[in-house]
Design an enzyme around this catalytic site. Sequence first.
Site, PDB file in Angstrom:
ATOM      1  CG  HIS A   1       2.346  16.206  -4.629  1.00 40.21           C
ATOM      2  ND1 HIS A   1       2.710  17.496  -4.293  1.00 40.21           N
ATOM      3  CD2 HIS A   1       3.454  15.445  -4.472  1.00 40.21           C
ATOM      4  CE1 HIS A   1       3.988  17.504  -3.951  1.00 40.21           C
ATOM      5  NE2 HIS A   1       4.461  16.273  -4.045  1.00 40.21           N
TER       6      HIS A   1
ATOM      7  CD  GLN B   1       9.086  10.695   0.951  1.00 38.33           C
ATOM      8  OE1 GLN B   1       8.576  11.801   0.988  1.00 38.33           O
ATOM      9  NE2 GLN B   1       8.696   9.715   1.748  1.00 38.33           N
TER      10      GLN B   1
ATOM     11  NE  ARG C   1       6.962  18.894   1.326  1.00 42.35           N
ATOM     12  CZ  ARG C   1       7.153  17.826   0.566  1.00 42.35           C
ATOM     13  NH1 ARG C   1       7.884  16.812   1.025  1.00 42.35           N
ATOM     14  NH2 ARG C   1       6.625  17.757  -0.647  1.00 42.35           N
TER      15      ARG C   1
ATOM     16  CD  GLN D   1       6.099  20.939  -3.019  1.00 44.36           C
ATOM     17  OE1 GLN D   1       5.980  20.291  -1.988  1.00 44.36           O
ATOM     18  NE2 GLN D   1       7.274  21.227  -3.552  1.00 44.36           N
TER      19      GLN D   1
ATOM     20  CB  SER E   1       8.047  16.481  -4.481  1.00 44.16           C
ATOM     21  OG  SER E   1       7.134  16.314  -3.428  1.00 44.16           O
ATOM     22  CG  LEU E   2      12.336  16.485   0.150  1.00 39.54           C
ATOM     23  CD1 LEU E   2      12.008  17.251   1.416  1.00 39.54           C
ATOM     24  CD2 LEU E   2      12.852  15.088   0.457  1.00 39.54           C
TER      25      LEU E   2
END
Length: 295
Positions: A196, A10, A113, A245, A88-89
């Site tokens: 996170h 992101q 998500r 995650q 991440s993403l």
Amino acid sequence: MIKAYVFPGQGAQFVGMGKDLFDKSAKAQDMFKKANKILKFNITDVMFEGTDEDLRQTKVTQPAIFLHSVILASMLEDFDPTMVAGHSLGEFSALVANKVLTFEDGLRLVSKRALAMQQACEAQPGTMAAVVGTEDSLVEDICASIKDMVVVPANYNCPGQLVISGSVEGVAAASEKLKEAGVKRVVPLSVGGAFHSPLMEPARVELAEAINETTFSQGICPIYQNVTGQSVNDPEIIKNNLISQLTSPVLWTQTMSNILANGVRNIIEVGPGTVLQGLFKKMDRNLELSSATVE
């Protein structure tokens, strides 16, 4: 040649993203049109013609970056990864490119998500801050010293750059302590919540249900996952790591270190932007770094 293909997360979005891919390929057009049907809105309109503000909508941002990365990967004639990783993403993009997930399942999970994270942010407001120019251990110790508020290390981006995440009060308290300890740069980030961190637990629970209902296949090469920074082949382990995650730190520094320890010199970033190339450059200025492109 040993190659690592890496996929951004992101923040990499930009106005007009994906339009060049759509214009070049009937395959890309089919994938974008399929995405519009799955998402139940025309994300192509926002990606190709929307504003910065439009692209920052949670339901748009994550699917848009995912689509740009995955469709680009599908168009590459020489896509032959020795390994993949995503920030991440970006891990979802990597899993589709790696054939662990189908395009359709990957997009559904990314959409789920994004919406679950937005709901978690609204339920418990939070924030993040980048800590630059100090040892990770100092940041970890200061976060651990704050007992009555939520603040944790969230993104280990590269040596000397660690993002913290948590409640607004927790991040403020940690930022103040870091400055008192001599850290010169603690930069608040313009984000919608405490990604996170433990504040994402409601989103993790919701996403876990969707992940557990999704088929994960054997990939064409190992993936280095955020939660461990280690390479994984086993679909069940991949699935469990993906569930963890949202509330675990992104171990990107460790991921890069482990990729390079395997003798990789050639890093190709697949998707919008060049952020990941910049992070790898801080590990080793002599790497072969490039962005994936199609003619």
